[in-house]
Design a protein around this motif. Structure first.
Motif: not given
Length: 521
Positions: A270-280, A294-303
């Motif tokens: 998760s990003d501390g609040l939203v789980r990764i699997e729920n954010a696309s 949908c176009a998706t990318a990932y960043a090592y950042r918190s919510h």
């Protein structure tokens, strides 16, 4: 008449969730609702024992102004929804949807309306922006040609989806004005705490906005929710999935809300609040079948916070390339085969393969997408999925989408667009005959790990063809010298494939597939 200012349309920013009255008042008191926040520190790795490093990011607002000539719309202390406002709107304007004002104690009733009410307000704002932009003679813009961008953080993305997907909440003319839709860390499939979806009855702070059954109602997804139990679907008839970008945060460790309780309950992945699997988001056609991710990318950042996703260079670069870039590249891994260690060949094996991806443009120190096993952001497939000849879909793995921009070329004379892509496939924990196979396990090992440089030259003149080359760094560091062939689809997109892996045991073999298309052409 065509829109001569494309792709530089007005940007409407929709901020995220504010739970408490204090947070709502702070939001109301902020002219840009957080879109003006920058940062000076980031963590290069997940190692919390290392000090934060200095890296200055001025804020999305300032960078859009300095890089692309955008401006705010405040005039004499008023904004465009004030009846006394008499300013002019350029198509290069940043508009903040200040929907929390009505919920604050400062300017409102201290009572928070529901998301449906916010969606209707967004519809009104879009039409107001359209009318003011078209009334400006400098824009030379007809109402039917007006377009805008929706850029949203967290719950703001759900407000935008309610506008786009639920026709009872918005004006059809307002929906037609939306050209692209970008989300930072939006809980598209709701919020789970300790593995449980926020319950319907939890009305405190309007937390039940993130309950999937409630979301199915305001997103007009009742039938799909009843069938799948999920609400991260975008009907193509409501809005084209290829016009949407989801940026996902993967750093839970630096999210400090509620003294760290939020990240504890959200858990790993998760990003501390939203789980990764729920954010696309996933597009679905008229028959309710999956059409495209949908176009998706990932960043090592918190919510949010000092290491938040909105106030980061990675997010800004993805945002601007998506809005204004020149080339889109959807990245897939097509798996041809998996070779087990000889000692366990032919036995009943259970294993999970983890696909890591790092993508960065030439000359940059940050990643456009970053999926790492330690950050729980990898794409995964089971051994059964990769070895079942009847399950072809499971062997085609969507990894990420990157957008490239001519403006960002290090050498303006060099016409090529280039980026590096690191692909890693982690050695799984083999379970043989329902027992962990300790003899063949080496933590941190890879079945495959290498970086490929891809260099593309889009057509420079009408009728010209693309040219492309690649090079694996294990063969030729820093070079892309091998010609890369491609085929052209009926849609006009180009498909390029690069083989990876070796014929040995254990191993994994397949092809990186790049679906390339002109963007904003």
């Amino acid at each position: 008449m065509a829109n001569a200012t494309a792709p530089f349309h007005p940007i409407i920013y929709v901020r995220g969730y504010a739970m408490t009255e204090r947070e709502q008042d702070e939001t109301t008191a902020d002219p840009f609702c957080g879109f003006n926040l920058g940062s000076t520190v980031y963590r290069a790795t997940a190692d919390k024992n290392q000090p934060a490093k200095k890296f200055v990011f001025e804020s999305p607002v300032l960078r859009l102004m300095s890089d692309y000539g955008y401006a705010d719309i405040y005039d004499n202390g008023l904004d465009i929804m004030d009846g006394e406002w008499e300013g002019r709107i350029s198509t290069r304007s940043i508009i903040i949807y200040r929907y929390y004002e009505q919920a604050s104690a400062l300017l409102g009733s201290s009572k928070t309306p529901d998301i449906s009410h916010f969606a209707r307000g967004l519809s009104e704002l879009i039409l107001r922006v359209r009318d003011l932009a078209c009334a400006n003679p400098d824009n030379q813009l007809a109402p039917e040609d007006f377009r805008c961008y929706l850029v949203a953080h967290s719950m703001g993305g759900l407000v935008c989806r309610a506008l786009l997907q639920n026709q009872s909440l918005s004006d059809g003319q307002a929906r037609a004005c939306v050209d692209k839709f970008f989300t930072y860390a939006t809980p598209h499939n709701g919020i789970d705490m300790a593995g449980i979806n926020v319950p319907q009855w939890l009305s405190a702070g309007d937390m039940n906005n993130f309950n999937r059954q409630n979301m199915a109602g305001y997103l007009k997804l009742e039938a799909l929710y009843a069938k799948t139990g999920r609400v991260d679907w975008l009907p193509e008839k409501a809005f084209a999935s290829e016009r949407v970008f989801c940026l996902i945060g993967t750093n839970r460790a630096d999210y400090g809300v509620a003294m760290g309780l939020s990240r504890s309950f959200a858990g790993h992945g998760s990003d501390g609040l939203v789980r990764i699997e729920n954010a696309s988001l996933w597009g679905v056609n008229a028959k309710g079948k999956l059409s495209a991710p949908c176009a998706t990318a990932y960043a090592y950042r918190s919510h949010s916070g000092y290491f938040g996703i909105v106030n980061s260079e990675e997010a800004y670069q993805n945002l601007t390339r998506f809005l204004f870039g020149d080339v889109r590249v959807d990245i897939w891994a097509d798996i041809d085969g998996v070779q087990l260690p000889p000692e366990i060949e032919g036995k009943t094996v259970n294993a999970l393969y983890q696909f890591e991806v790092l993508g960065s443009p030439r000359g940059k120190r940050w990643y456009l997408t970053r999926r790492m096993a330690e950050e729980d952001s990898v794409a995964c497939r089971s051994h059964q999925e990769l070895t079942d000849p009847a399950n072809k879909d499971a062997r085609s793995i969507y990894l990420s989408t990157v957008f490239l921009a001519n403006r960002a070329r290090v050498n303006p004379v060099r016409p090529s667009l280039a980026y590096g892509l690191t692909l890693g496939v982690r050695v799984p924990d083999y379970e043989v005959e329902r027992k962990f196979w300790a003899d063949g396990h080496y933590e941190g090992g890879y079945l495959f790990h290498d970086t490929v440089i891809v260099e593309m030259v889009p057509p420079q003149q009408p009728g010209e063809a693309w040219t492309a080359s690649f090079g694996w760094q294990s063969d030729n560091v820093g070079r892309a010298t091998t010609p890369l062939s491609y085929k052209t689809l009926k849609t006009g997109k180009q498909v390029m494939s690069i083989a990876f892996g070796a014929a040995r045991a254990p191993s994994i073999t397949g092809r990186l597939r790049f679906v390339v298309s002109a963007w904003n052409a």
